[in-house]
Design a protein around this motif. Structure first.
Motif, PDB file in Angstrom:
ATOM      1  N   HIS A 178       0.852  -1.189   0.000  1.00  0.00           N
ATOM      2  CA  HIS A 178       0.000   0.000   0.000  1.00  0.00           C
ATOM      3  C   HIS A 178       0.891   1.243   0.000  1.00  0.00           C
ATOM      4  O   HIS A 178       1.914   1.291   0.704  1.00  0.00           O
ATOM      5  CB  HIS A 178      -0.887  -0.019   1.247  1.00  0.00           C
ATOM      6  N   SER A 202      -9.054   0.861   0.006  1.00  0.00           N
ATOM      7  CA  SER A 202      -7.625   0.708  -0.280  1.00  0.00           C
ATOM      8  C   SER A 202      -7.319   0.098  -1.638  1.00  0.00           C
ATOM      9  O   SER A 202      -6.195   0.213  -2.122  1.00  0.00           O
ATOM     10  CB  SER A 202      -6.961  -0.167   0.805  1.00  0.00           C
ATOM     11  N   TYR A 255       1.957   2.394   3.379  1.00  0.00           N
ATOM     12  CA  TYR A 255       2.535   1.444   4.321  1.00  0.00           C
ATOM     13  C   TYR A 255       4.013   1.735   4.522  1.00  0.00           C
ATOM     14  O   TYR A 255       4.749   1.951   3.569  1.00  0.00           O
ATOM     15  CB  TYR A 255       2.358   0.017   3.814  1.00  0.00           C
ATOM     16  N   ARG A 259      -2.666  -0.302   7.062  1.00  0.00           N
ATOM     17  CA  ARG A 259      -2.207  -0.233   5.675  1.00  0.00           C
ATOM     18  C   ARG A 259      -1.382  -1.468   5.292  1.00  0.00           C
ATOM     19  O   ARG A 259      -0.681  -1.453   4.291  1.00  0.00           O
ATOM     20  CB  ARG A 259      -1.349   1.028   5.454  1.00  0.00           C
TER      21      ARG A 259
END
Length: 268
Positions: free
Chosen positions: A106, A232, A109, A122
């Motif tokens: 992600h 996401s 992240y 994340r």
């Protein structure tokens, strides 16, 4: 050595500590009949004897946890050449074997962040396979258009330490708490279950709502943590479309953490 999960010691949420009534036990899927319909869940071998769990969401796309893409001791990205997805792996054989072309976490992240609750929220990644898996036995899962909500009944399929040769199914476990993109669940997980799909069951079949990020304790009881997948997927797909190497993602600092989901993270 199996890929470790982060270990989280929760000091709050006493209401979520007891396992909910109606929860089923983890059961190994040792036969073809057991695994029918779940063949798109697979083991991701990461090299050096470690592995994670992942699930096919398109013929050439696997969803897993972002921390699986990094060496746990150094934080260095694991080369995609060392990775292989084994769809429906059971008793030494898989429905399909595929190398990985690209892998991306992600965009928000950060493996090394000390904002650990935010990091779990994340902890998502996509792997693009070298070749699509086109099989009537391996059907990609749909993504749920819902959030993890407290009290929701979910299903988890995973591989893990001491059960690496066949997937295991927990048909019923529960969302004990959901806050700031992190769900705390009563599901049974262990090392190797990182990236395992968490399903909401619908009339049309299982849909992935989250993936396993960590094993944890809440008031002495074992629980699992997973990041919200809702909202996401677009960011993950955009990141993958421009990615040229494993673990591509932004490094954030100063992100707000939450004391509501616990007081201390520990690494095994």
């Amino acid at each position: 050595m199996l890929r470790p999960l982060f270990f989280f010691l929760a000091c709050l949420l006493a209401a979520g500590a007891a396992l909910a009534e109606g929860e089923t036990r983890l059961e190994e899927m040792a036969t073809a009949d057991d695994t029918r319909g779940w063949e798109a869940v697979g083991r991701i071998d990461m090299g050096h004897g470690s592995f994670c769990t992942g699930a096919l969401i398109a013929p050439d796309m696997v969803l897993t946890a972002a921390h699986c893409l990094f060496e746990p001791d150094t934080g260095e990205p694991i080369p995609v050449a060392q990775m292989e997805f084994l769809a429906g792996f059971r008793n030494g054989r898989a429905e399909a074997y595929r190398g990985i072309r690209r892998a991306v976490s992600h965009p928000e992240y950060d493996f090394g962040s000390d904002k650990k609750v935010f990091r779990v929220s994340r902890d998502l990644a996509l792997l693009e396979l070298e070749r699509p898996i086109r099989s009537t036995h391996v059907i990609p899962f749909d993504i749920a258009g819902a959030r993890l909500r407290k009290g929701s009944e979910v299903t988890v399929v995973s591989y893990a330490e001491n059960r690496a040769t066949a997937p295991s199914l927990q048909q019923v476990c529960y969302v004990l708490e959901s806050y700031r993109g992190v769900g705390m669940l009563s599901c049974s997980v262990d090392f190797g279950a990182s990236g395992a799909p968490i399903f909401l069951m619908s009339e049309t079949g299982p849909r992935i709502v989250s993936v396993v990020s960590a094993k944890a304790e809440a008031d002495g009881q074992p629980v699992a943590l997973g990041g919200q997948l809702h909202g996401s997927m677009e960011a993950l797909e955009e990141a993958l479309s421009s990615a040229t190497y494993v673990g591509m993602g932004a490094r954030l600092s100063g992100s707000p953490d939450s004391s509501r989901l616990g007081a201390k993270f520990l690494r095994p």
